[in-house]
Design a protein around this motif. Sequence first.
Motif, short mmCIF file in Angstrom:
data_model
loop_
_atom_site.label_atom_id
_atom_site.label_comp_id
_atom_site.label_asym_id
_atom_site.label_seq_id
_atom_site.Cartn_x
_atom_site.Cartn_y
_atom_site.Cartn_z
N SER A 1 0.78 -1.24 0.06
CA SER A 1 -0.02 0.08 -0.12
C SER A 1 0.90 1.06 -0.05
O SER A 1 1.76 1.28 0.60
N ASP B 1 -2.05 7.87 -0.47
CA ASP B 1 -3.26 8.14 -1.46
C ASP B 1 -2.62 9.08 -2.39
O ASP B 1 -3.20 8.89 -3.64
N ALA C 1 -2.01 7.89 -6.09
CA ALA C 1 -3.08 6.77 -6.63
C ALA C 1 -3.06 7.28 -8.34
O ALA C 1 -3.33 6.36 -9.12
N PRO D 1 -2.44 3.13 -9.28
CA PRO D 1 -3.77 3.19 -8.69
C PRO D 1 -4.12 1.81 -7.80
O PRO D 1 -3.12 0.81 -7.99
N GLY D 2 -4.99 2.03 -6.81
CA GLY D 2 -4.93 0.88 -5.95
C GLY D 2 -5.84 -0.01 -6.30
O GLY D 2 -6.31 -0.06 -7.63
N GLY E 1 -9.21 -0.55 -5.31
CA GLY E 1 -10.69 -0.35 -5.23
C GLY E 1 -11.30 -0.93 -3.98
O GLY E 1 -10.60 -1.45 -3.24
N ARG F 1 -12.64 -1.20 -0.42
CA ARG F 1 -12.07 -0.58 0.85
C ARG F 1 -10.56 -0.79 0.98
O ARG F 1 -9.82 -0.42 2.11
N LYS G 1 -5.97 3.48 -1.56
CA LYS G 1 -6.25 4.14 -3.02
C LYS G 1 -5.22 3.92 -3.96
O LYS G 1 -5.34 3.98 -5.10
N SER G 2 -4.25 3.85 -3.21
CA SER G 2 -2.70 3.66 -4.22
C SER G 2 -1.86 2.30 -3.72
O SER G 2 -1.84 2.25 -2.49
#
Length: 271
Positions: A128, A131, A134, A138-139, A141, A143, A146-147
């Motif tokens: 992780s 954010d 992002a 990109p994460g 999605g 929960r 975000k990144s």
Amino acid sequence: MKISSSLIIPFIRFFSNAKIMEIAINTGFLKRKRDILPDTIVKVFIFGLINTPNPSLKQIASKCEKIQPGLRITKNAIYNRLPAISGFLQHIFMDTMKITLQKAVPTKTAEILSQFKDVKICDSTKISLPDKLADIWPGLGGRNAKSALKIQGIYSLISSSFSSLELTRAPGSDTTYTKKLLSMMNKGELLIVDLGYFSKTFFENLSKKGDFYLSRIRSNTAVYLEKAGEMKQVDLSEILTGHNFVDTTVFIGVGYKKTAGVSFGCYSSAR
């Protein structure tokens, strides 16, 4: 998170101050006398921040000052040294993996694996990120963060080194990496992967290239035995029943669609 002594003690035994200094010089981290010592960086980044997943530069600087008495360092100084710190810690990580895997592979197993030109282990891990990254990374999605990013690593048991460490996008399964993985395999090598890379097409292409592979099998994979020139679907558990060890050639498919051309050895220990 508590740090087990079984993790720290072998690390300390191998990475003496002299060894850490040697790596710091070889990687270019220590080109001149610095206020911050290489072993301080090791202690902070490997153990000191284990409970701080997203530390700020100020927190890193503060932790360095606590570990190294008399040190005064600013967050800007930490920022300017991050590229050198990154290269230094990468070599620490690779040396750690080398000694860990050397101890993890028994002599008898090493003798068996020596029949291959190389034995490569491929796996991935997700990390992780803040954010604000992002747009670049990109994460997943929902929960999730975000990144995020995924590290694809290929380790050679023969040379005791990483042949590849690559940053990739976090979304998507590991099967999307199999095409590139195939290009990094040479004839006569053994590839060990987990279920994330399981692909009938991938295994078939490895076989055509003259490579070998070791993987668990998906629960929905149809298994066939060739009898009298015909393919007969069988229950894998029936093949294994009553045997301590099974070595046989089977053909695999996905679901109930009959496929041929991919064969592998089936090994299992009875329970």
